[in-house]
Design a protein around this motif. Structure first.
Motif, mmCIF file in Angstrom:
data_model
loop_
_atom_site.group_PDB
_atom_site.id
_atom_site.type_symbol
_atom_site.label_atom_id
_atom_site.label_comp_id
_atom_site.label_asym_id
_atom_site.label_seq_id
_atom_site.Cartn_x
_atom_site.Cartn_y
_atom_site.Cartn_z
ATOM 1 N N GLU A 145 14.215 -0.007 -0.736
ATOM 2 C CA GLU A 145 15.160 -1.104 -0.510
ATOM 3 C C GLU A 145 14.635 -2.404 -1.114
ATOM 4 N N ALA A 146 13.336 -2.662 -0.954
ATOM 5 C CA ALA A 146 12.738 -3.880 -1.521
ATOM 6 C C ALA A 146 12.891 -3.894 -3.045
ATOM 7 N N LYS A 147 12.629 -2.761 -3.668
ATOM 8 C CA LYS A 147 12.790 -2.673 -5.130
ATOM 9 C C LYS A 147 14.242 -2.894 -5.534
ATOM 10 N N GLN A 148 15.170 -2.326 -4.750
ATOM 11 C CA GLN A 148 16.585 -2.501 -5.037
ATOM 12 C C GLN A 148 16.974 -3.984 -4.966
ATOM 13 N N ARG A 149 16.268 -4.734 -4.124
ATOM 14 C CA ARG A 149 16.518 -6.173 -3.995
ATOM 15 C C ARG A 149 15.818 -6.978 -5.093
ATOM 16 N N GLY A 150 15.079 -6.298 -5.959
ATOM 17 C CA GLY A 150 14.422 -6.983 -7.064
ATOM 18 C C GLY A 150 12.961 -7.312 -6.845
ATOM 19 N N CYS A 151 12.365 -6.810 -5.786
ATOM 20 C CA CYS A 151 10.954 -7.090 -5.522
ATOM 21 C C CYS A 151 10.066 -6.406 -6.560
ATOM 22 N N VAL A 152 9.020 -7.078 -6.968
ATOM 23 C CA VAL A 152 8.060 -6.525 -7.920
ATOM 24 C C VAL A 152 6.694 -6.298 -7.278
ATOM 25 N N VAL A 153 6.507 -6.791 -6.048
ATOM 26 C CA VAL A 153 5.264 -6.558 -5.311
ATOM 27 C C VAL A 153 5.567 -6.423 -3.824
ATOM 28 N N ALA A 154 4.623 -5.795 -3.121
ATOM 29 C CA ALA A 154 4.638 -5.744 -1.660
ATOM 30 C C ALA A 154 3.305 -6.298 -1.187
ATOM 31 N N GLY A 180 -1.021 3.097 -2.524
ATOM 32 C CA GLY A 180 -1.131 2.356 -3.768
ATOM 33 C C GLY A 180 -1.420 0.874 -3.632
ATOM 34 N N PHE A 181 -1.699 0.414 -2.425
ATOM 35 C CA PHE A 181 -2.049 -0.986 -2.215
ATOM 36 C C PHE A 181 -3.515 -1.210 -2.580
ATOM 37 N N ASP A 182 -3.803 -2.374 -3.142
ATOM 38 C CA ASP A 182 -5.170 -2.777 -3.459
ATOM 39 C C ASP A 182 -5.580 -3.929 -2.556
ATOM 40 N N VAL A 183 -6.846 -3.944 -2.187
ATOM 41 C CA VAL A 183 -7.379 -5.058 -1.416
ATOM 42 C C VAL A 183 -7.556 -6.241 -2.373
ATOM 43 N N PHE A 235 -7.951 -7.368 6.061
ATOM 44 C CA PHE A 235 -7.714 -7.069 4.655
ATOM 45 C C PHE A 235 -6.350 -7.605 4.232
ATOM 46 N N PHE A 236 -6.327 -8.258 3.079
ATOM 47 C CA PHE A 236 -5.074 -8.699 2.474
ATOM 48 C C PHE A 236 -4.831 -7.754 1.299
ATOM 49 N N MET A 237 -3.667 -7.124 1.292
ATOM 50 C CA MET A 237 -3.413 -6.052 0.332
ATOM 51 C C MET A 237 -2.120 -6.298 -0.444
ATOM 52 N N LEU A 238 -2.123 -5.803 -1.694
ATOM 53 C CA LEU A 238 -1.001 -6.009 -2.597
ATOM 54 C C LEU A 238 -0.704 -4.723 -3.346
ATOM 55 N N LYS A 239 0.566 -4.444 -3.512
ATOM 56 C CA LYS A 239 0.989 -3.310 -4.317
ATOM 57 C C LYS A 239 1.975 -3.824 -5.356
ATOM 58 N N GLN A 240 1.702 -3.526 -6.613
ATOM 59 C CA GLN A 240 2.609 -3.930 -7.682
ATOM 60 C C GLN A 240 3.518 -2.751 -8.018
#
Length: 138
Positions: free
Chosen positions: A88-97, A114-117, A131-136
């Motif tokens: 759903e996030a991707k459908q809304r145009g998101c490029v990261v989580a 697939g998230f990176d610290v 931990f702060f994590m990001l997924k592209q």
């Protein structure tokens, strides 16, 4: 000028602060398109047994909370909830989580997704590591 310490939840204060931040963002970035995003799973009796909740804003999926009841942990429910929310996030145009999690919670779970610290706050007496994590998204 006066100051006040508030030791209880006050939605009026919170909403006022958020409105101020949004106005600042509009002046410096662009109009905000913040929208809540939640996906839940219920058992046969209608009780929530898991869910993920956050919001999408400025092409980011900001995950506020993910929880799976003990009875459903290890069944793949968390992975399914995240897959639906991320779709759903991707459908809304998101490029990261983005998410932040404690060492006693789910950093390994998010890494498997697939998230990176991208940041850490070390543990200290009375507080586990954070931990702060990001997924592209591709």
């Amino acid at each position: 000028m006066t100051f006040e310490v508030i030791n209880e939840e006050d939605t009026q204060v919170f909403d006022t602060l958020v409105a101020g931040v949004r106005q600042h963002n509009i002046e410096h970035i662009s109009a905000e398109t913040s929208k809540p995003l939640s996906v839940v799973s219920r058992d046969g009796a209608g009780n929530i047994i898991g869910g993920v909740s956050g919001r999408t804003v400025y092409k980011n999926f900001l995950i506020g909370v993910l929880w799976v009841d003990k009875v459903a942990r290890g069944t793949g429910l968390g992975r399914q909830l995240m897959a639906l929310a991320e779709a759903e996030a991707k459908q809304r145009g998101c490029v990261v989580a983005q998410v932040d999690t404690l060492s006693v919670q789910a950093p390994k779970f998010y890494e498997k997704l697939g998230f990176d610290v991208v940041g850490r706050v070390p543990s200290f007496a009375g507080s586990p590591e954070r931990f702060f994590m990001l997924k592209q998204y591709q």
